[in-house]
Design an enzyme around this catalytic site. Structure first.
Site, PDB file in Angstrom:
ATOM      1  N   SER A  17       0.840  -1.260  -0.128  1.00  0.00           N
ATOM      2  CA  SER A  17      -0.008   0.039   0.025  1.00  0.00           C
ATOM      3  C   SER A  17       0.867   1.184  -0.049  1.00  0.00           C
ATOM      4  CB  SER A  17      -1.045  -0.011   1.190  1.00  0.00           C
ATOM      5  OG  SER A  17      -0.417   0.211   2.433  1.00  0.00           O
ATOM      6  N   LYS A  95      12.955  -8.303   4.503  1.00  0.00           N
ATOM      7  CA  LYS A  95      14.471  -8.792   4.345  1.00  0.00           C
ATOM      8  C   LYS A  95      15.335  -7.545   4.607  1.00  0.00           C
ATOM      9  CE  LYS A  95      13.740 -12.825   2.861  1.00  0.00           C
ATOM     10  NZ  LYS A  95      14.032 -14.259   3.602  1.00  0.00           N
ATOM     11  N   HIS A 113       8.766   2.960   8.887  1.00  0.00           N
ATOM     12  CA  HIS A 113       8.446   2.304   9.793  1.00  0.00           C
ATOM     13  C   HIS A 113       7.179   2.458  10.865  1.00  0.00           C
ATOM     14  CE1 HIS A 113       9.157  -0.983  13.156  1.00  0.00           C
ATOM     15  NE2 HIS A 113       8.959   0.075  13.951  1.00  0.00           N
TER      16      HIS A 113
END
EC number: 2.1.2.2
Length: 198
Positions: A17, A95, A113
């Site tokens: 998104s 990752k 984040h």
């Protein structure tokens, strides 16, 4: 006179998104950047499907396509440099970015984040785990951070944050939805600032 746009690559694992929000923002006249490449470590991700629908060059790169971490890192770096990518954005990318890519793009890889770093960051702190931690801690405010990517999860210098109030009746799901909406605003703003040289 044609003004050069900043070429942006987005690394994403699942729904994408933030990738979509960034791409939509890039289409606004004068945005200053173009989403020119997408990479996912998940061949079935919605992000890759979106890239194909929109004609954005994309690749699935993972341990399935390349056996070793070193090889994967080298191939990713080759793709980014061959395509003239100026900025790498990790958005829900599950990752670590390899050392070669980190070195070559030092200061030019950013991540979004879903907490006000350094609170609630680090290994294992993604998705609902972040919002559950915010609620468990009793924080009255949270919100997304955009930061530089380094070798360790969520430890790079923070570029920008956007505060989101934690409401008394919040659940992890309701809080996640409001933080995600803030991510969709903050990330394109930061990339546009970088494109302008701020």
């Amino acid at each position: 006179m044609v003004v050069a746009q900043l070429g942006v690559a987005v690394l994403v694992s699942h729904g994408g998104s933030n990738f979509r929000a960034l791409h939509e923002a890039s289409l606004v006249p004068g945005a200053g950047f173009a989403v020119s490449f997408a990479v996912s470590n998940n061949s079935g991700s919605q992000a890759l499907a979106y890239a194909r629908e929109r004609g954005i060059p994309s690749r699935h790169l993972s341990s399935r396509t390349h056996g070793s971490v070193d090889e994967l890192d080298a191939v990713l770096l080759g793709e980014l440099t061959d395509r003239g990518v100026g900025l790498v954005v990790t958005a829900g990318y599950m990752k670590k970015v390899g050392p070669r890519t980190l070195a070559a793009y030092e200061g030019r890889i950013i991540n979004v984040h879903p907490s006000l770093l350094p609170r609630h960051g680090g290994q294992g702190m993604y998705g609902m785990a972040v919002h559950e931690a915010v609620l468990a801690s009793g924080d009255q405010v949270t919100g997304p951070s955009v930061h530089h990517v380094t070798a360790e999860y969520d430890t790079g210098p923070v570029i920008a944050r956007q505060e989101v109030p934690v409401l008394p009746d919040d659940t992890a799901e309701s809080l996640a939805a409001r933080v995600l909406a803030a991510e969709h605003r903050l990330l394109p703003e930061v990339v546009a600032r970088i494109a302008r040289g701020d």
